[in-house]
Scaffold this motif. Sequence first.
Motif, PDB file in Angstrom:
ATOM      1  N   ALA A 128       1.099  -4.060 -10.929  1.00  0.00           N
ATOM      2  CA  ALA A 128       0.194  -4.008  -9.892  1.00  0.00           C
ATOM      3  C   ALA A 128      -0.779  -5.038  -9.802  1.00  0.00           C
ATOM      4  O   ALA A 128      -0.968  -5.599 -10.812  1.00  0.00           O
ATOM      5  N   PRO A 178      -3.118   0.371  -3.383  1.00  0.00           N
ATOM      6  CA  PRO A 178      -2.315  -0.937  -3.674  1.00  0.00           C
ATOM      7  C   PRO A 178      -2.295  -1.037  -5.079  1.00  0.00           C
ATOM      8  O   PRO A 178      -1.376  -2.039  -5.329  1.00  0.00           O
ATOM      9  N   THR A 179      -2.849   0.045  -6.150  1.00  0.00           N
ATOM     10  CA  THR A 179      -2.666  -0.380  -7.423  1.00  0.00           C
ATOM     11  C   THR A 179      -1.640   0.538  -8.068  1.00  0.00           C
ATOM     12  O   THR A 179      -1.783   1.005  -9.312  1.00  0.00           O
ATOM     13  N   TYR A 180      -0.838   1.215  -7.210  1.00  0.00           N
ATOM     14  CA  TYR A 180      -0.008   2.426  -7.928  1.00  0.00           C
ATOM     15  C   TYR A 180       0.845   1.768  -8.986  1.00  0.00           C
ATOM     16  O   TYR A 180       1.381   0.406  -8.773  1.00  0.00           O
ATOM     17  N   GLN A 181       1.273   2.488 -10.064  1.00  0.00           N
ATOM     18  CA  GLN A 181       2.094   1.930 -10.890  1.00  0.00           C
ATOM     19  C   GLN A 181       2.863   3.180 -11.464  1.00  0.00           C
ATOM     20  O   GLN A 181       2.399   3.730 -12.645  1.00  0.00           O
ATOM     21  N   HIS A 182       3.903   3.578 -10.844  1.00  0.00           N
ATOM     22  CA  HIS A 182       4.627   4.794 -11.415  1.00  0.00           C
ATOM     23  C   HIS A 182       5.820   4.632 -10.692  1.00  0.00           C
ATOM     24  O   HIS A 182       5.948   3.631  -9.888  1.00  0.00           O
ATOM     25  N   GLU A 183       6.881   5.136 -10.905  1.00  0.00           N
ATOM     26  CA  GLU A 183       8.318   5.070 -10.428  1.00  0.00           C
ATOM     27  C   GLU A 183       8.347   5.355  -8.842  1.00  0.00           C
ATOM     28  O   GLU A 183       7.585   6.316  -8.445  1.00  0.00           O
ATOM     29  N   VAL A 184       8.751   4.316  -8.052  1.00  0.00           N
ATOM     30  CA  VAL A 184       8.854   4.563  -6.726  1.00  0.00           C
ATOM     31  C   VAL A 184      10.149   4.738  -6.346  1.00  0.00           C
ATOM     32  O   VAL A 184      11.067   4.157  -6.845  1.00  0.00           O
ATOM     33  N   LEU A 236      12.817   3.365  -9.112  1.00  0.00           N
ATOM     34  CA  LEU A 236      12.738   2.242  -9.750  1.00  0.00           C
ATOM     35  C   LEU A 236      11.257   1.959 -10.147  1.00  0.00           C
ATOM     36  O   LEU A 236      10.288   2.669  -9.462  1.00  0.00           O
ATOM     37  N   PHE A 255       0.930  -1.385  -0.060  1.00  0.00           N
ATOM     38  CA  PHE A 255      -0.046   0.029  -0.014  1.00  0.00           C
ATOM     39  C   PHE A 255       0.868   1.097   0.060  1.00  0.00           C
ATOM     40  O   PHE A 255       1.944   1.345   0.693  1.00  0.00           O
TER      41      PHE A 255
END
Lengths: 325, 241
Positions: B230, A163-169, B225, A149
Amino acid sequence: MSADPVPDLPPGVDDGTLLQKPVDRREALGLLMAGLAAGAAAASACTPLNASTPEQRELKLLEWQEFTQKHYRRMTEAERAETIQRLERLAKIRHNEDATIATTDAQPGVLFGYAFNVSKCKGYRRCVEACINENNLDRHQDTQYIRIFEMENGVVNLDEADPTYQHEVPLEGHFYLGTQCFQCANPPCVPVCPVGATWQEPDGIVVIDYNWCVGCRACMAACPYWARRFNWSAPDVPPEEVNPNQHYLGNRDRKKGCVEKCTFCIHRTREGRLPACAEACPTGARVFGNLLDPDSEIRWVLAHKTVFRLKEELGTEPRFWYFSD
Amino acid sequence: MSQPRRGIALLAIGAVCLVSGCREGRTIRWDQPPAGTAVAQVDSATAARNAAMEPGALTTVQTMPVVRWKGPGGRPFEVGRRSGAPEAGYTRLFGTITLPIALRSRAASLNQYPCTSCHQGQKIVMENKRIGDAHQNIKPVHPDQTGAVCATCHSSNDVETLTLKSGERASLDESYRLCAQCHFSQADAWAGGAHGKRLDGWEGRRVVMACPDCHNPHDPSVKVLIPFRAPQLERTGGHAP
């Protein structure tokens, strides 16, 4: 004269051997079904359009025996061995995989605990990837045991978390918190099972006998952490990606309509190894160990860090703690 | 002095000793090995094994209890350090750990090693921040942020060793001693088990990552990164988590 007329055949292949020993109702049902299957196979063998090979006949027989096998905890050693042999053979026939299914019991003096460092996790989801590969999770419906999360700094609020993030972390001003099955000491999912297909092992791991599960999903409703997953179809794993190192209570082949969940990688941790998620974590955010060992890292974390658990007020006593640097 | 007063005085002295003793025991001098623990004697078999070890092999060296430091329950702390060097077997106390730690050899992860293949017998000028052409891959982010120069960490005379604030040398495998001079809370957590990553299973020998195994010493921050895919919540049919 009580000479054994049956030579060394694979167990259960000759129905005559079964008829000579006392059977209970369940076994009798199995026997009946096996007889029916053999009969059906024999009948179909007579029709040229539906000729079945010896392997197909064996598959049918093994499937009936699998359908009627005992509860895991009521099996004798011999029955366990027989079951494992059958399941390994079934995996070979169905998926052409050479799986090794272990039945390793819990080690005495071991109680597993997990700690998760929320200030270390950067949301890379490498644990999720490792978990999918290690536990042979269904690629079709994309089953994932672990959720990570993403939350804004300042407060732990799972309702607002993504919980569904999809980007640079990692994302500036955010932190990451992972959930999975917490192997609660007081697991609400266990008593609700109408057939006793799920229970807690002595080392704290809550397990499921996939062959005994009837798929009612009561345990999924009971779990306050949404840790359990349902197989809407038979799990689809590419043959070249199957992990052959399996455990009866863990990552072996599941069937359609049964519930599964994280088992702290029971096939690894009962042999002293780390769970796949802890091994894969690139940041060292995951600490795993024996709670009964005062020298363990998990005990050091519990003694020296400020820890919290999710929804503590429910009294489920998760064996999964969160801490920060 | 009457008996009760003498008793009180003794008690006070005892308390002072106790307090000072505790304080001494808890003061972690990361930059100094505890007195009397310089180099442990290694028996010939261990020395031979250490000499034969390949760099990077995961092998614990002989560990010895350290006299001065005590852990919970009065048990001595100890740490086993390994390297390919024949003198490995040296044991020293470190921080507040309760189990021996085994580390991987740092040399195995360096692609320009040994340093002496270029820097044979030369003294390197390390007082400015100029980085030589052979080390263009090094981005001095950490030195720039902290005002450090090369010689803050590297030894000018012997480039294969690190230099501590005390002037003492540390091998590349002892980088934790260097880092811990500033990052003491991280070092404490590392020694205890909350920081750093364990490698060899939860049971038995405790093999952990050392500082430079994760953090590039010249640019130690965590990198951005792309995450693994997901979850597809609508397909698993469950609630959000």
